[in-house]
Design an enzyme around this catalytic site. Structure first.
Site, mmCIF file in Angstrom:
data_model
loop_
_atom_site.group_PDB
_atom_site.id
_atom_site.type_symbol
_atom_site.label_atom_id
_atom_site.label_comp_id
_atom_site.label_asym_id
_atom_site.label_seq_id
_atom_site.Cartn_x
_atom_site.Cartn_y
_atom_site.Cartn_z
ATOM 1 N N HIS A 291 -5.673 -5.782 3.089
ATOM 2 C CA HIS A 291 -4.752 -4.673 3.274
ATOM 3 C C HIS A 291 -4.340 -4.629 4.742
ATOM 4 O O HIS A 291 -5.180 -4.423 5.617
ATOM 5 C CB HIS A 291 -5.420 -3.345 2.899
ATOM 6 C CG HIS A 291 -5.740 -3.231 1.436
ATOM 7 N ND1 HIS A 291 -5.263 -2.210 0.641
ATOM 8 C CD2 HIS A 291 -6.485 -4.015 0.608
ATOM 9 C CE1 HIS A 291 -5.704 -2.363 -0.594
ATOM 10 N NE2 HIS A 291 -6.447 -3.449 -0.633
ATOM 11 N N CYS B 7 0.840 -1.191 0.000
ATOM 12 C CA CYS B 7 0.000 0.000 0.000
ATOM 13 C C CYS B 7 0.883 1.252 0.000
ATOM 14 O O CYS B 7 1.767 1.398 0.848
ATOM 15 C CB CYS B 7 -0.902 -0.013 1.232
ATOM 16 S SG CYS B 7 -1.758 1.547 1.529
ATOM 17 N N GLU B 8 0.648 2.144 -0.940
ATOM 18 C CA GLU B 8 1.506 3.329 -1.035
ATOM 19 C C GLU B 8 1.204 4.369 0.045
ATOM 20 O O GLU B 8 1.959 5.324 0.203
ATOM 21 C CB GLU B 8 1.388 3.969 -2.417
ATOM 22 C CG GLU B 8 0.068 4.656 -2.715
ATOM 23 C CD GLU B 8 0.047 5.282 -4.095
ATOM 24 O OE1 GLU B 8 -0.594 6.327 -4.242
ATOM 25 O OE2 GLU B 8 0.653 4.722 -5.039
ATOM 26 N N HIS B 9 0.120 4.187 0.783
ATOM 27 C CA HIS B 9 -0.242 5.171 1.809
ATOM 28 C C HIS B 9 0.437 4.906 3.150
ATOM 29 O O HIS B 9 0.725 5.838 3.889
ATOM 30 C CB HIS B 9 -1.765 5.191 1.993
ATOM 31 C CG HIS B 9 -2.497 5.584 0.755
ATOM 32 N ND1 HIS B 9 -3.427 4.759 0.140
ATOM 33 C CD2 HIS B 9 -2.425 6.695 -0.002
ATOM 34 C CE1 HIS B 9 -3.891 5.369 -0.938
ATOM 35 N NE2 HIS B 9 -3.316 6.541 -1.042
ATOM 36 N N HIS B 10 0.657 3.626 3.469
ATOM 37 C CA HIS B 10 1.289 3.292 4.747
ATOM 38 C C HIS B 10 2.477 2.346 4.594
ATOM 39 O O HIS B 10 3.097 1.962 5.587
ATOM 40 C CB HIS B 10 0.259 2.654 5.693
ATOM 41 C CG HIS B 10 -0.824 3.595 6.113
ATOM 42 N ND1 HIS B 10 -2.050 3.634 5.485
ATOM 43 C CD2 HIS B 10 -0.874 4.537 7.086
ATOM 44 C CE1 HIS B 10 -2.812 4.557 6.051
ATOM 45 N NE2 HIS B 10 -2.126 5.113 7.025
ATOM 46 N N CYS C 287 -2.833 -2.421 6.270
ATOM 47 C CA CYS C 287 -3.061 -1.113 6.878
ATOM 48 C C CYS C 287 -4.469 -1.026 7.464
ATOM 49 O O CYS C 287 -4.728 -0.196 8.340
ATOM 50 C CB CYS C 287 -2.826 0.020 5.878
ATOM 51 S SG CYS C 287 -3.493 -0.273 4.249
ATOM 52 N N GLN D 286 -4.999 -0.500 -4.895
ATOM 53 C CA GLN D 286 -5.556 -1.690 -5.538
ATOM 54 C C GLN D 286 -6.329 -1.363 -6.804
ATOM 55 O O GLN D 286 -6.259 -2.108 -7.794
ATOM 56 C CB GLN D 286 -6.435 -2.459 -4.556
ATOM 57 C CG GLN D 286 -6.892 -3.810 -5.096
ATOM 58 C CD GLN D 286 -7.604 -4.647 -4.051
ATOM 59 O OE1 GLN D 286 -7.226 -4.658 -2.897
ATOM 60 N NE2 GLN D 286 -8.651 -5.352 -4.451
#
Length: 223
Positions: free
Chosen positions: A180, A111-114, A182, A152
């Protein structure tokens, strides 16, 4: 916190996709892999030291280098266009004109956010317009686009667009069912939920064709 920070936090915490293209800078490959590993190693050392870890301990001495190599060579290797799998196509000599489905392709992404794992399965299908592609190439295309910081929805679209280009047909579909970490290991900590995304191209937009594909995969995915 200013309004812009509020906005970016909302995007990240809610896992919104803002672009179907991976946001890569133009100078992304000016440095060699070895140069990147050396720089990331120092950054990981700084993170662990800031957290209070003792990097002289035998268990931790090699961690910065291991993490740096893993980032560059493994889990983010799909950022490098030189690692894109070649996808040779072949004439459909046996005239198989029905749907071909590759089911339960393993997905390991991040996941590119976390920067936490996304783990699941991809189900990919196409209907030939005269050419076919080796089954292993479908797996390799999924793996290539998964090995980068991802959202995703974007991953699902990128897989479909790549196969459309390779096969020279719009008749490609992909469904991904993934967990996920996260969501599962932090925040709401819902260990049971998974996320399903789909992209349907060409004749797969037709309800009966789409239903045939979904009946094939049944979405009884096991992790």
């Amino acid at each position: 916190m200013n309004h812009n920070e509020d906005h970016t936090d909302e995007i990240g915490n809610n896992h919104f996709a803002t672009n179907e293209h991976t946001p890569i800078r133009k100078d992304a490959f000016d440095k060699s892999d070895d140069e990147k590993i050396d720089l990331i190693k120092k950054d990981v050392e700084n993170i662990l030291t800031t957290l209070g870890m003792d990097l002289t301990d035998d268990s931790l001495k090699g961690t910065p280098n291991r993490v740096a190599k893993m980032f560059v060579k493994e889990i983010f290797g799909g950022l490098n266009p030189n690692k894109k799998p070649s996808s040779s196509t072949f004439e459909n000599k046996y005239k198989y004109n029905e749907m071909l489905v590759e089911k339960n392709i393993t997905v390991y992404s991040t996941c590119e956010h976390h920067l936490l794992p996304i783990v699941g399965r991809a189900h990919v299908a196409y209907i030939s317009n005269g050419t076919v592609v080796g089954l292993s190439k479908m797996n390799r295309i999924v793996d290539y686009y998964a090995k980068r910081p991802q959202v995703q929805e974007r991953l699902t679209i990128q897989i479909v667009k790549e196969l459309q280009k390779v096969l020279n047909t719009d008749n490609v579909a992909c469904v991904i069912d993934a967990k996920h970490l996260c969501v599962n290991s932090r925040g709401i900590r819902d260990i049971e939920s998974s996320t399903v995304t789909a992209e349907f191209g060409g004749t797969f937009k037709n309800e009966s064709v789409r239903r045939e594909f979904l009946d094939y995969i049944k979405l009884d995915t096991k992790f």
